[in-house]
Design a protein around this motif. Sequence first.
Motif, mmCIF file in Angstrom:
data_model
loop_
_atom_site.group_PDB
_atom_site.id
_atom_site.type_symbol
_atom_site.label_atom_id
_atom_site.label_comp_id
_atom_site.label_asym_id
_atom_site.label_seq_id
_atom_site.Cartn_x
_atom_site.Cartn_y
_atom_site.Cartn_z
ATOM 1 N N SER A 15 -32.038 -35.743 3.694
ATOM 2 C CA SER A 15 -31.265 -34.489 3.702
ATOM 3 C C SER A 15 -29.885 -34.732 4.318
ATOM 4 C CB SER A 15 -31.981 -33.401 4.518
ATOM 5 O OG SER A 15 -31.943 -33.735 5.892
ATOM 6 N N GLY A 30 -34.180 -35.803 7.693
ATOM 7 C CA GLY A 30 -32.821 -36.363 7.890
ATOM 8 C C GLY A 30 -32.620 -36.913 9.301
ATOM 9 N N ASP A 86 -43.339 -30.482 12.063
ATOM 10 C CA ASP A 86 -42.840 -29.438 11.154
ATOM 11 C C ASP A 86 -43.962 -29.085 10.193
ATOM 12 O OD1 ASP A 86 -41.336 -27.929 9.148
ATOM 13 O OD2 ASP A 86 -39.542 -28.867 9.986
ATOM 14 N N GLY A 110 -43.464 -26.185 16.563
ATOM 15 C CA GLY A 110 -42.672 -26.987 17.501
ATOM 16 C C GLY A 110 -42.675 -26.434 18.924
HETATM 17 C C1 LIG Z 1 -32.561 -27.339 9.370
HETATM 18 S S1 LIG Z 1 -34.208 -27.742 8.994
HETATM 19 C C2 LIG Z 1 -34.385 -29.312 9.724
HETATM 20 C C3 LIG Z 1 -33.774 -30.403 8.933
HETATM 21 C C4 LIG Z 1 -34.094 -31.758 9.492
HETATM 22 N N1 LIG Z 1 -33.525 -31.957 10.821
HETATM 23 C C5 LIG Z 1 -33.564 -32.828 8.594
HETATM 24 O O1 LIG Z 1 -32.614 -33.502 8.984
HETATM 25 O O2 LIG Z 1 -34.093 -33.011 7.495
HETATM 26 C C6 LIG Z 1 -35.091 -26.736 10.082
HETATM 27 C C7 LIG Z 1 -36.589 -27.024 10.082
HETATM 28 O O3 LIG Z 1 -37.121 -26.386 11.220
HETATM 29 C C8 LIG Z 1 -38.462 -26.045 10.895
HETATM 30 N N2 LIG Z 1 -38.929 -25.074 11.879
HETATM 31 C C9 LIG Z 1 -38.438 -23.854 12.153
HETATM 32 N N3 LIG Z 1 -39.182 -23.272 13.129
HETATM 33 C C10 LIG Z 1 -40.133 -24.173 13.469
HETATM 34 C C11 LIG Z 1 -41.180 -24.176 14.414
HETATM 35 N N4 LIG Z 1 -41.407 -23.139 15.211
HETATM 36 N N5 LIG Z 1 -41.973 -25.280 14.496
HETATM 37 C C12 LIG Z 1 -41.750 -26.360 13.706
HETATM 38 N N6 LIG Z 1 -40.769 -26.402 12.805
HETATM 39 C C13 LIG Z 1 -39.972 -25.321 12.678
HETATM 40 C C14 LIG Z 1 -38.389 -25.558 9.471
HETATM 41 O O4 LIG Z 1 -39.645 -25.675 8.839
HETATM 42 C C15 LIG Z 1 -37.346 -26.497 8.871
HETATM 43 O O5 LIG Z 1 -37.963 -27.572 8.192
#
Ligand SMILES: C[S@@+](CC[C@H](N)C(=O)[O-])C[C@H]1O[C@@H](n2cnc3c(N)ncnc32)[C@H](O)[C@@H]1O
Length: 362
Positions: free
Chosen positions: A189, A227, A243, A264
């Motif tokens: 990503s 990513g 995740d 998380g």
């Molecule tokens: C911006 S994306 C992350 C992208 C990742 N850092 C990458 O580089 O591919 C945000 C992620 O946070 C996850 N997310 C949001 N709230 C969450 C939680 N409470 N526990 C685990 N994951 C969570 C979502 O499922 C999503 O995949």
Amino acid sequence: MNAIYLYCRPGFENECAAEIQEKAGWNEIYGFIKLKKNQGLVEFHVYDASQVDVLMQKLPLTRLIFTRQWFAAIGEPLELPEYNRVEAICEALGDEFHYEDLRVETLDTNDGKALSKFSRKLSVPLRQALRKQGVLAAKEQAEHTRGATNLHALFFSGQLVQLGYSYIANSSIHPMGIARLKFPSKAPSRSTLKLDEAFLYFIPRDEWDTRLASGLNAVDLGSAPGGWTYQLVRRGMMVKAVDNGPMADSLMETGQVKHYQLDGFKFRPSKKNNYWLVCDMIENSTRVAKLMASWIVDGDCKEAIFNLKLKPGKNRYQQVMKNLAQIKDVLSDNDVWYEMYAKHLYYDREEVTVHVRVLNQR
Ligand SMILES: C[S@@+](CC[C@H](N)C(=O)[O-])C[C@H]1O[C@@H](n2cnc3c(N)ncnc32)[C@H](O)[C@@H]1O
């Protein structure tokens, strides 16, 4: 000469302005702001001109979250003739002051980008002429003395330029404070660039061998599709990726990643051998700040890099300051010695990136 020009992400001029006014005020330096929306530029006009240089040295740029780069203005914006622009700039500068190198810049806007070809072309004869005049050092040095400065030439158009200077030791090494990174084709990503830039920005290169070393353990909260995990894996780390969403197969095949389909906010490593915590969950910033502080206090990581998502609205600077204060309070109450820096990085959008490093724990 009484203004400081600050570059920020277009759309964040109010945050950049609120921050420089507040943090200059902490140094008892006061002034007023001039800005145009979405230009990525803020002018801070200091009432007492003698304080401009003081502020440029005293306030670390690393303490300004929303400012990418800055310079102290030399005079007013300079109108240029259609021909002999180089001569006009040389004449305006005279030969009283000396600089290490020249930074030819434009705004981070569509107009600025269109102008950058012109300004790049002009930079060659301009640099040559300024060297000949003795205004610029004959050659760029690898090491600089404490007070060494760079000359900035910010072009608004082919006919208008603002000249200025910044202290090399207290400015960004990147043009306009922007570190341009290449997207790694194997990363799952584009978010990967955010952590890549964060490592570059927060961790000195000569410490990568220990602090970003192969074999370190890391946890990535909100990891999908991977990513950020990619950046940890490519440095040889072992990653616990948390995740509910799926992780890229290419990362799982490395054998360095264990995927936990969990919330998380509930996950914790079972052993105290984890070095890095990174977190890119799209969640309320107050909850994330609280979570990060608790990991650090509990000794579940030594360093953390995480995003604080900004809520749309007027008070995004105050929101970040509140979240940082929240973390500071928890760490101080628990006798944790730490360093913490926050920056609105180039690849960040509606978020800022925070780095916390534990220096010593009870
Ligand atoms: C911006 S994306 C992350 C992208 C990742 N850092 C990458 O580089 O591919 C945000 C992620 O946070 C996850 N997310 C949001 N709230 C969450 C939680 N409470 N526990 C685990 N994951 C969570 C979502 O499922 C999503 O995949």
